[in-house]
Write a protein that holds these residues in place. Structure first.
Motif, PDB file in Angstrom:
ATOM      1  N   GLU A 179       0.840  -1.209   0.000  1.00  8.56           N
ATOM      2  CA  GLU A 179       0.000   0.000   0.000  1.00  8.56           C
ATOM      3  C   GLU A 179       0.873   1.257   0.000  1.00  8.56           C
ATOM      4  N   ILE A 180       1.879   1.267   0.846  1.00 12.81           N
ATOM      5  CA  ILE A 180       2.773   2.437   0.915  1.00 12.81           C
ATOM      6  C   ILE A 180       3.562   2.560  -0.391  1.00 12.81           C
ATOM      7  N   TYR A 181       3.984   1.406  -0.899  1.00 12.77           N
ATOM      8  CA  TYR A 181       4.730   1.417  -2.180  1.00 12.77           C
ATOM      9  C   TYR A 181       3.870   2.055  -3.272  1.00 12.77           C
ATOM     10  N   THR A 182       2.633   1.588  -3.391  1.00 12.83           N
ATOM     11  CA  THR A 182       1.752   2.092  -4.456  1.00 12.83           C
ATOM     12  C   THR A 182       1.507   3.585  -4.307  1.00 12.83           C
ATOM     13  N   GLU A 183       1.330   4.017  -3.065  1.00 14.14           N
ATOM     14  CA  GLU A 183       1.005   5.429  -2.870  1.00 14.14           C
ATOM     15  C   GLU A 183       2.209   6.364  -3.033  1.00 14.14           C
ATOM     16  N   PHE A 184       3.377   5.906  -2.592  1.00 17.02           N
ATOM     17  CA  PHE A 184       4.491   6.867  -2.513  1.00 17.02           C
ATOM     18  C   PHE A 184       5.648   6.602  -3.475  1.00 17.02           C
ATOM     19  N   CYS A 185       5.825   5.370  -3.940  1.00 13.07           N
ATOM     20  CA  CYS A 185       6.972   5.101  -4.806  1.00 13.07           C
ATOM     21  C   CYS A 185       6.623   5.355  -6.267  1.00 13.07           C
ATOM     22  N   GLU A 186       7.654   5.524  -7.074  1.00 15.69           N
ATOM     23  CA  GLU A 186       7.425   5.599  -8.515  1.00 15.69           C
ATOM     24  C   GLU A 186       7.122   4.188  -9.021  1.00 15.69           C
ATOM     25  N   PRO A 187       6.481   4.057 -10.187  1.00 11.69           N
ATOM     26  CA  PRO A 187       6.042   2.727 -10.635  1.00 11.69           C
ATOM     27  C   PRO A 187       7.172   1.700 -10.740  1.00 11.69           C
ATOM     28  N   ASN A 188       8.385   2.167 -11.053  1.00 11.52           N
ATOM     29  CA  ASN A 188       9.485   1.205 -11.235  1.00 11.52           C
ATOM     30  C   ASN A 188      10.515   1.219 -10.124  1.00 11.52           C
ATOM     31  N   THR A 189      10.188   1.816  -8.991  1.00  9.67           N
ATOM     32  CA  THR A 189      11.164   1.831  -7.890  1.00  9.67           C
ATOM     33  C   THR A 189      11.527   0.401  -7.501  1.00  9.67           C
ATOM     34  N   VAL A 190      12.823   0.153  -7.419  1.00  8.03           N
ATOM     35  CA  VAL A 190      13.315  -1.190  -7.093  1.00  8.03           C
ATOM     36  C   VAL A 190      13.462  -1.300  -5.579  1.00  8.03           C
ATOM     37  N   ILE A 191      12.964  -2.407  -5.017  1.00  9.99           N
ATOM     38  CA  ILE A 191      13.046  -2.609  -3.566  1.00  9.99           C
ATOM     39  C   ILE A 191      14.156  -3.614  -3.275  1.00  9.99           C
ATOM     40  N   MET A 192      15.072  -3.214  -2.403  1.00 14.30           N
ATOM     41  CA  MET A 192      16.174  -4.112  -2.059  1.00 14.30           C
ATOM     42  C   MET A 192      16.303  -4.230  -0.539  1.00 14.30           C
ATOM     43  N   HIS A 193      17.020  -5.262  -0.109  1.00  9.79           N
ATOM     44  CA  HIS A 193      17.271  -5.505   1.323  1.00  9.79           C
ATOM     45  C   HIS A 193      18.454  -6.481   1.357  1.00  9.79           C
ATOM     46  N   PRO A 194      19.424  -6.280   2.242  1.00  9.08           N
ATOM     47  CA  PRO A 194      20.545  -7.239   2.259  1.00  9.08           C
ATOM     48  C   PRO A 194      20.123  -8.602   2.817  1.00  9.08           C
ATOM     49  N   LEU A 195      18.979  -8.628   3.488  1.00  3.73           N
ATOM     50  CA  LEU A 195      18.436  -9.808   4.142  1.00  3.73           C
ATOM     51  C   LEU A 195      19.379 -10.274   5.282  1.00  3.73           C
ATOM     52  N   PRO A 196      18.877 -10.898   6.336  1.00  2.00           N
ATOM     53  CA  PRO A 196      17.490 -11.294   6.508  1.00  2.00           C
ATOM     54  C   PRO A 196      16.585 -10.099   6.805  1.00  2.00           C
ATOM     55  N   ARG A 197      15.359 -10.133   6.182  1.00  2.00           N
ATOM     56  CA  ARG A 197      14.364  -9.140   6.609  1.00  2.00           C
ATOM     57  C   ARG A 197      13.771  -9.682   7.896  1.00  2.00           C
ATOM     58  N   ASP A 198      13.521  -8.795   8.830  1.00  2.00           N
ATOM     59  CA  ASP A 198      12.926  -9.209  10.101  1.00  2.00           C
ATOM     60  C   ASP A 198      11.419  -9.229   9.894  1.00  2.00           C
ATOM     61  N   SER A 199      10.872 -10.451   9.767  1.00  2.00           N
ATOM     62  CA  SER A 199       9.444 -10.587   9.452  1.00  2.00           C
ATOM     63  C   SER A 199       8.588 -10.779  10.695  1.00  2.00           C
ATOM     64  N   ARG A 200       9.224 -10.664  11.884  1.00  2.00           N
ATOM     65  CA  ARG A 200       8.416 -10.787  13.093  1.00  2.00           C
ATOM     66  C   ARG A 200       7.479  -9.587  13.196  1.00  2.00           C
ATOM     67  N   GLU A 201       6.353  -9.827  13.873  1.00  2.00           N
ATOM     68  CA  GLU A 201       5.287  -8.822  13.885  1.00  2.00           C
ATOM     69  C   GLU A 201       5.743  -7.450  14.364  1.00  2.00           C
ATOM     70  N   ASP A 202       6.651  -7.449  15.365  1.00  2.00           N
ATOM     71  CA  ASP A 202       7.069  -6.157  15.918  1.00  2.00           C
ATOM     72  C   ASP A 202       8.013  -5.383  14.988  1.00  2.00           C
ATOM     73  N   ALA A 203       8.512  -6.037  13.956  1.00  2.00           N
ATOM     74  CA  ALA A 203       9.419  -5.356  13.024  1.00  2.00           C
ATOM     75  C   ALA A 203       8.761  -5.246  11.652  1.00  2.00           C
ATOM     76  N   ASN A 204       8.655  -6.371  10.975  1.00  2.00           N
ATOM     77  CA  ASN A 204       8.019  -6.466   9.652  1.00  2.00           C
ATOM     78  C   ASN A 204       8.371  -5.295   8.729  1.00  2.00           C
ATOM     79  N   GLU A 205       9.670  -5.115   8.576  1.00  2.00           N
ATOM     80  CA  GLU A 205      10.143  -3.926   7.835  1.00  2.00           C
ATOM     81  C   GLU A 205       9.850  -3.985   6.335  1.00  2.00           C
TER      82      GLU A 205
END
Ligand code: ASP
Length: 337
Positions: free
Chosen positions: A258-284
């Motif tokens: 939702e945030i991507y659609t509203e604020f990013c340009e259509p082709n903005t590339v999303i990157m992360h070195p990983l691991p992404r913290d997918s726990r509920e308190d982070a979920n970045e």
């Protein structure tokens, strides 16, 4: 630089031409990484894969890269299982392990530890991450990914707009990437972090001295507008005094569709070195981005193998021998890349 026999300790050792050469060699590794061709060019060679700090993809992808070139891997994981826990110095450990290996990859929680280790090693050493300091192979694979992703859009690294999000104080992937960007021109960086986790001042000064534009922000939504690349990072909780301290900064910046659609340009590339913290308190970086074609995180991890193969081949001076000694695979491959 002359790669043959060299240690890879930090990205400042690379010129722009060196980076281009690594990327060219990485391109040539694709048929091997995609399991179309097999080479045994490192047959008989042993990699010492020494990870004294947790790792999944860096450790495994270095090991796979070596295997894909035909070599054998010997691994140490965790400090408790090693003689360092009995008080052995880096000097002694390096002298011993370099007698067993043709090249060593090392990771350790202490900044500067890999350089100390390399100074005593009898074989080349690649820094697999030393504390909050450097992670050179990550920065190379990130920049390789950036250049390929932007290339598909007809853009180049010079002049790109990149937003770095999260723990910019302790994130070594970000530190190495910022240093690597010094080799390019007119980068527009937006640094989005909590005040306490800002990118250390020396990086900002160095980037500005090179003519790059640096803007600092505490707001995700406004900061990611007009970015070609949004590079999200994890709160490096292992580098904080306590877990409670780290907890304060989790979940402050959460990127989702939702945030991507509203604020990013259509082709903005999303990157992360990983691991992404997918726990509920982070979920970045939310799982609802998984089907977004601009989510490049798994292209990054695939590219890591290419970059690591390239570094091995260049350091051990086998680049020219690879194609000459290779053949097609003789098994059925159903993998989709
Ligand atoms: N895997 C990266 C590193 O080792 C990033 C991270 O752990 O957050 O630095």
């Amino acid at each position: 630089m002359n790669f043959v026999g060299s240690h890879i300790l930090g990205v400042e050792q690379f010129s722009r031409e060196d980076i281009a050469r690594i990327f060219d060699v990485a391109d040539s590794m694709a048929p091997y990484a995609r399991r179309e061709r097999v080479t045994r060019v490192l047959e008989g060679a042993i990699l010492g894969n020494m990870f004294f700090e947790p790792s999944t993809r860096t450790r495994v992808s270095f090991g796979c890269a070596w295997n894909l070139l035909g070599g054998e891997v010997r691994e140490t994981t965790g400090i408790k299982a090693s003689a360092l826990a009995k008080g052995e110095s880096f000097y002694d450990t390096a002298r011993v392990l370099s007698g067993y290996s043709d090249l060593i990859v090392m990771r350790h929680e202490k900044s500067g530890s890999v350089s100390e280790f390399a100074a005593a090693s009898r074989v080349p050493v690649i820094n697999g991450g030393d504390g909050a300091n450097e992670h050179p192979s990550q920065a190379l694979l990130d920049l390789y990914t950036i250049s390929r992703e932007l290339g598909h859009q007809g853009k180049i690294i010079d002049g790109m707009r990149i937003a770095l999000v999260g723990d910019l104080r302790f994130g070594r992937a970000v530190h190495s990437l910022c240093k690597l960007l010094m080799a390019y021109q007119n980068i527009q960086l937006t640094l989005i972090s909590p005040e306490a986790l800002k990118l250390p001042g020396e990086y900002i000064v160095a980037l500005e001295n090179k003519g790059h534009t640096v803007t600092e922000s505490h707001a995700l939504q406004s900061g990611i507008q007009h970015a070609d690349i949004v590079y999200v990072t994890r709160t490096q909780e292992e580098r904080f005094e306590s877990k409670d301290e780290a907890q304060k900064y989790k979940g402050l910046f959460r990127l989702n569709q939702e945030i991507y659609t509203e604020f990013c340009e259509p082709n903005t590339v999303i990157m992360h070195p990983l691991p992404r913290d997918s726990r509920e308190d982070a979920n970045e970086l939310d799982n609802d981005l998984n089907d977004n074609p601009n989510l490049a995180i798994f292209r990054q991890t695939d590219n890591g193998v290419l970059i690591r193969m390239a570094l091995f081949a260049m350091i051990l001076d086998v680049v020219e021998q690879i194609d000459a000694t290779s053949r097609n695979v003789n098994w059925y491959t159903s993998r989709r890349f």
